[in-house]
Scaffold this motif. Structure first.
Motif, mmCIF file in Angstrom:
data_model
loop_
_atom_site.group_PDB
_atom_site.id
_atom_site.type_symbol
_atom_site.label_atom_id
_atom_site.label_comp_id
_atom_site.label_asym_id
_atom_site.label_seq_id
_atom_site.Cartn_x
_atom_site.Cartn_y
_atom_site.Cartn_z
ATOM 1 N N ALA A 1 59.983 48.703 -8.063
ATOM 2 C CA ALA A 1 58.601 47.989 -7.712
ATOM 3 C C ALA A 1 58.236 48.542 -6.243
ATOM 4 C CB ALA A 1 58.197 46.827 -8.179
ATOM 5 N N TYR A 2 58.793 48.635 -5.128
ATOM 6 C CA TYR A 2 58.288 48.786 -4.302
ATOM 7 C C TYR A 2 58.325 50.338 -3.696
ATOM 8 C CZ TYR A 2 58.391 49.195 1.121
ATOM 9 O OH TYR A 2 57.913 49.056 2.019
ATOM 10 N N LEU A 3 59.491 50.923 -4.461
ATOM 11 C CA LEU A 3 59.789 52.679 -3.829
ATOM 12 C C LEU A 3 58.199 53.154 -5.459
ATOM 13 C CD1 LEU A 3 62.772 54.030 -5.473
ATOM 14 C CD2 LEU A 3 61.680 53.705 -2.871
ATOM 15 N N GLN A 4 57.727 52.458 -6.163
ATOM 16 C CA GLN A 4 56.749 52.565 -7.455
ATOM 17 C C GLN A 4 54.792 52.324 -6.050
ATOM 18 O OE1 GLN A 4 56.585 50.279 -10.334
ATOM 19 N NE2 GLN A 4 58.185 52.275 -11.484
ATOM 20 N N LYS A 5 55.514 51.676 -5.101
ATOM 21 C CA LYS A 5 54.022 51.366 -4.288
ATOM 22 C C LYS A 5 53.701 52.677 -2.658
ATOM 23 C CE LYS A 5 52.547 47.483 -3.598
ATOM 24 N NZ LYS A 5 52.003 45.868 -3.169
ATOM 25 N N GLY A 6 55.160 53.596 -3.029
ATOM 26 C CA GLY A 6 55.670 53.850 -2.389
ATOM 27 C C GLY A 6 55.990 53.341 -1.006
ATOM 28 N N THR B 1 58.161 37.308 -0.347
ATOM 29 C CA THR B 1 57.726 38.992 -1.291
ATOM 30 C C THR B 1 57.850 39.989 -1.350
ATOM 31 O OG1 THR B 1 55.754 38.512 0.567
ATOM 32 C CG2 THR B 1 55.313 37.260 -1.038
ATOM 33 N N ASN B 2 57.896 40.859 -0.182
ATOM 34 C CA ASN B 2 57.986 41.999 0.355
ATOM 35 C C ASN B 2 59.404 42.238 1.303
ATOM 36 O OD1 ASN B 2 57.854 44.403 -0.084
ATOM 37 N ND2 ASN B 2 55.664 44.515 0.043
ATOM 38 N N PRO B 3 60.669 42.270 0.720
ATOM 39 C CA PRO B 3 61.685 42.374 1.659
ATOM 40 C C PRO B 3 62.029 43.497 2.451
ATOM 41 C CG PRO B 3 62.769 41.383 -0.381
ATOM 42 C CD PRO B 3 61.340 41.511 -0.533
ATOM 43 N N HIS B 4 61.749 44.667 0.953
ATOM 44 C CA HIS B 4 61.832 45.377 1.562
ATOM 45 C C HIS B 4 60.962 46.710 2.263
ATOM 46 C CE1 HIS B 4 64.810 47.009 -0.827
ATOM 47 N NE2 HIS B 4 64.625 45.826 -1.935
ATOM 48 N N GLN B 5 59.632 46.253 2.207
ATOM 49 C CA GLN B 5 58.410 46.529 3.405
ATOM 50 C C GLN B 5 59.024 46.157 4.849
ATOM 51 O OE1 GLN B 5 53.805 46.089 2.748
ATOM 52 N NE2 GLN B 5 54.871 44.042 3.886
ATOM 53 N N LEU B 6 59.842 44.654 4.933
ATOM 54 C CA LEU B 6 60.123 44.616 5.925
ATOM 55 C C LEU B 6 61.229 45.543 6.446
ATOM 56 C CD1 LEU B 6 60.069 42.504 8.310
ATOM 57 C CD2 LEU B 6 62.017 41.524 7.502
ATOM 58 N N ILE B 7 62.327 45.442 5.695
ATOM 59 C CA ILE B 7 63.713 46.412 6.053
ATOM 60 C C ILE B 7 62.641 48.321 6.250
ATOM 61 C CG2 ILE B 7 65.459 47.564 5.026
ATOM 62 C CD1 ILE B 7 65.928 45.177 3.176
ATOM 63 N N GLU B 8 61.893 48.534 5.080
ATOM 64 C CA GLU B 8 61.696 49.690 5.827
ATOM 65 C C GLU B 8 61.112 49.815 7.672
ATOM 66 O OE1 GLU B 8 58.345 51.723 3.198
ATOM 67 O OE2 GLU B 8 58.831 53.364 4.750
ATOM 68 N N GLY B 9 60.270 48.686 7.564
ATOM 69 C CA GLY B 9 59.733 48.687 8.578
ATOM 70 C C GLY B 9 60.565 48.701 10.021
ATOM 71 N N VAL B 10 61.421 47.389 9.747
ATOM 72 C CA VAL B 10 62.625 47.507 11.053
ATOM 73 C C VAL B 10 63.658 49.085 11.325
ATOM 74 C CG1 VAL B 10 65.222 46.758 11.505
ATOM 75 C CG2 VAL B 10 62.850 45.510 10.114
ATOM 76 N N ASN C 1 60.302 42.246 17.930
ATOM 77 C CA ASN C 1 58.979 42.339 17.834
ATOM 78 C C ASN C 1 58.586 41.505 16.475
ATOM 79 O OD1 ASN C 1 58.444 45.564 17.444
ATOM 80 N ND2 ASN C 1 56.935 44.454 18.380
ATOM 81 N N ASN C 2 57.275 40.790 16.351
ATOM 82 C CA ASN C 2 57.055 40.222 15.318
ATOM 83 C C ASN C 2 57.543 40.146 13.396
ATOM 84 O OD1 ASN C 2 54.512 38.504 13.688
ATOM 85 N ND2 ASN C 2 55.720 37.391 14.137
ATOM 86 N N ALA C 3 58.233 40.261 12.789
ATOM 87 C CA ALA C 3 58.020 40.461 11.080
ATOM 88 C C ALA C 3 56.810 40.675 10.718
ATOM 89 C CB ALA C 3 58.423 38.993 9.952
ATOM 90 N N GLU C 4 56.124 39.646 11.158
ATOM 91 C CA GLU C 4 54.844 40.883 10.066
ATOM 92 C C GLU C 4 53.733 42.154 11.127
ATOM 93 O OE1 GLU C 4 50.987 38.055 11.253
ATOM 94 O OE2 GLU C 4 49.016 39.829 9.206
ATOM 95 N N SER C 5 54.434 42.403 12.544
ATOM 96 C CA SER C 5 54.091 43.440 13.502
ATOM 97 C C SER C 5 54.627 44.299 12.732
ATOM 98 C CB SER C 5 54.537 43.481 14.550
ATOM 99 O OG SER C 5 54.004 42.004 16.144
ATOM 100 N N ILE C 6 56.063 43.746 12.318
ATOM 101 C CA ILE C 6 57.208 45.112 11.940
ATOM 102 C C ILE C 6 56.267 45.500 10.390
ATOM 103 C CG2 ILE C 6 59.321 45.236 11.009
ATOM 104 C CD1 ILE C 6 60.545 44.536 13.731
ATOM 105 N N SER C 7 56.103 44.661 10.070
ATOM 106 C CA SER C 7 55.139 45.003 8.227
ATOM 107 C C SER C 7 54.825 45.822 8.170
ATOM 108 C CB SER C 7 55.243 43.155 7.575
ATOM 109 O OG SER C 7 56.794 42.531 7.250
#
Ligand SMILES: Cc1cc2nc3c(=O)[nH]c(=O)nc-3n(C[C@H](O)[C@H](O)[C@H](O)COP(=O)(O)O)c2cc1C
Length: 432
Positions: free
Chosen positions: A27-32, A105-114, A216-222
């Motif tokens: 689902a994360y891939l489908q959202k870009g 809710t969105n662990p992959h977004q955080l991982i991609e940010g990291v 960096n904070n998790a929200e900054s990275i997300s």
């Protein structure tokens, strides 16, 4: 008795949040998802990612609002090539649980940010530091991490600085001070969560294992995957010129619908309280609010239209902090609130700085004497004396944060202190 007390994520109904299943990899891939990482590797390169974050104007969501790119640039400027990235999701401040939401809710977004942040600064190792109480979120994050590794997003090609990065999760001890950036470094190094002396131990120069480090904070990275994928203009089209983007506000206290609300920065506080939070509980009247958690100054009700952004809140004498908006209704005893926070800071003091360990307890005792009605003018004078004495002391901001909270309550509600002393009891206590 007046029942006002600080709320944490245990108190606020998180039923809905705890039912949320994390967004799947597919689902994360489908959202870009991971398109930003591909773009970074294929066209931008590390300096292009840094440039994108610079032009986005992203500021840290972990408390100070420091420009994210500047932190990265300090590290990039270091000669030392062994560098680290730490993502801070330790959150344990009263009324703050936005990072939990993001992890869940969105662990992959955080991982991609990291991965993107590590790529931009040339870090070969990155740590995702998560509040140890968040057991399920840690599990979700572990699963997502393994999935993204299996899909080749990190850990495969040591010759490529971005993709060669190794990602690890480190649970924090689940205390407030463990979220301070140098205490975080101590924990990752296997030591006790105690902040380091700054100077000389600034993370950008002497960070994890003595090497240049970005925290960096998790929200900054997300926010980073979206900035890299969509471009900076879209990010800048939301929020204000000096505080672009959105922020996840954690609304707690005397409101009808406490919860998490993502809003553009610069949104008036009134919108958050009335439209999102359904107004003040039981139709009561607003008395005061902390706009950014208990380490920022309290503001009185007449500031309800203040825009929630970094610079306006600073001009108003407070700060955006972590976006933890704590609301108090007219019948809240402000001294009781001051006691709750001071006791929190006293409990959370790591004990290495005597002014912090002793000063917070002393301040709480003075406040308790006043609130109980047995105080006098002497105790009222002592409140500000102690605040002045402890402000700016200690190795981290914890003590100053405690002083700021009490000082601001005293500044705006001094007459309540006098009232307690004059009538010899708490005027907000229910009389039987
Ligand atoms: C006592 C104390 C506790 C803190 N706790 C956290 C925390 O839980 N999470 C966080 O991101 N920052 C926390 N901070 C701020 C960090 O030291 C650091 O500034 C932040 O992680 C930087 O991220 P940012 O630049 O993305 O805002 C804390 C600071 C202090 C003084």
């Amino acid at each position: 008795m007046n029942s006002w007390r600080i709320l944490t994520d245990h108190d606020v109904s998180l039923e809905d949040l705890l039912k949320v299943e994390p967004l799947s990899y597919k689902a994360y891939l489908q959202k870009g998802g991971y398109a930003g990482l591909n773009k970074a590797i294929e066209t931008l390169g590390p300096s292009g990612v840094l440039e994108a974050v610079k032009s986005s104007g992203l500021r840290g969501r972990g408390g100070a609002g420091f420009p994210t790119w500047k932190k990265w640039d300090f590290v990039v400027q270091q000669k030392e090539t062994e560098r680290y990235l730490c993502c801070n999701a330790a959150e344990d401040e009263p009324g703050t649980f936005k990072d939990r939401f993001l992890l869940r809710t969105n662990p992959h977004q955080l991982i991609e940010g990291v991965i993107l942040a590590a790529y931009a600064i040339g870090a070969s190792e990155a740590y995702i530091y998560i509040n140890g109480r968040y057991e399920q979120e840690i599990q979700f994050m572990e699963e997502a991490l393994q999935e993204s590794k299996a899909q080749g997003h990190w850990g495969k090609m040591p010759s490529s600085p971005g993709l060669g990065v190794s990602l690890k999760i480190c649970p924090s001890p689940g205390t407030y001070v463990a979220g301070e950036e140098t205490a975080l470094l101590e924990v990752i190094e296997g030591k006790v969560a105690k902040p380091r002396q700054k100077p000389p131990y600034y993370p950008a120069m002497h960070g994890l294992f003595g090497k240049p480090t970005v925290v960096n904070n998790a929200e900054s990275i997300s926010n980073i995957p979206g900035i890299v994928r969509e471009g900076t203009e879209r990010f800048r089209s939301i929020g204000t010129n000096s505080s672009p983007g959105t922020m996840i506000f954690t609304l707690t206290g005397d409101v009808n619908r406490p919860g998490l609300y993502e809003l553009p920065l610069g949104t008036p506080l009134r919108t958050l309280i009335e439209d999102c939070g359904g107004g003040i509980k039981d139709g009561a009247v607003l008395k005061a609010f902390f706009p950014g958690g208990p380490s920022t100054s309290i503001l009185p009700a007449n500031q309800v239209d203040v825009p929630l952004d970094f610079d306006t809140l600073k001009e108003a004498g407070s700060g955006l902090g972590t976006g933890a908006v704590i609301v108090m209704a007219e019948e809240a005893c402000m001294i009781r609130a001051a006691i709750e926070y001071t006791r929190f800071f006293a409990r959370e003091s790591c004990g290495q700085c005597p002014p912090c360990e002793l000063g917070t307890v002393h301040l709480a005792e003075i406040l308790e004497k006043i609130e109980s009605g047995s105080g006098s003018e002497k105790e009222i004078d002592q409140v500000m004396q102690v605040c002045t004495m402890i402000k700016g002391r200690g190795q981290c901001f914890l003590l100053t944060g405690a002083a700021i909270a009490v000082e601001s309550i005293f500044h705006h509600f001094r007459e309540e202190f006098e009232q307690h002393v004059n009538i010899g009891r708490c005027p907000f206590a229910i009389q039987h």
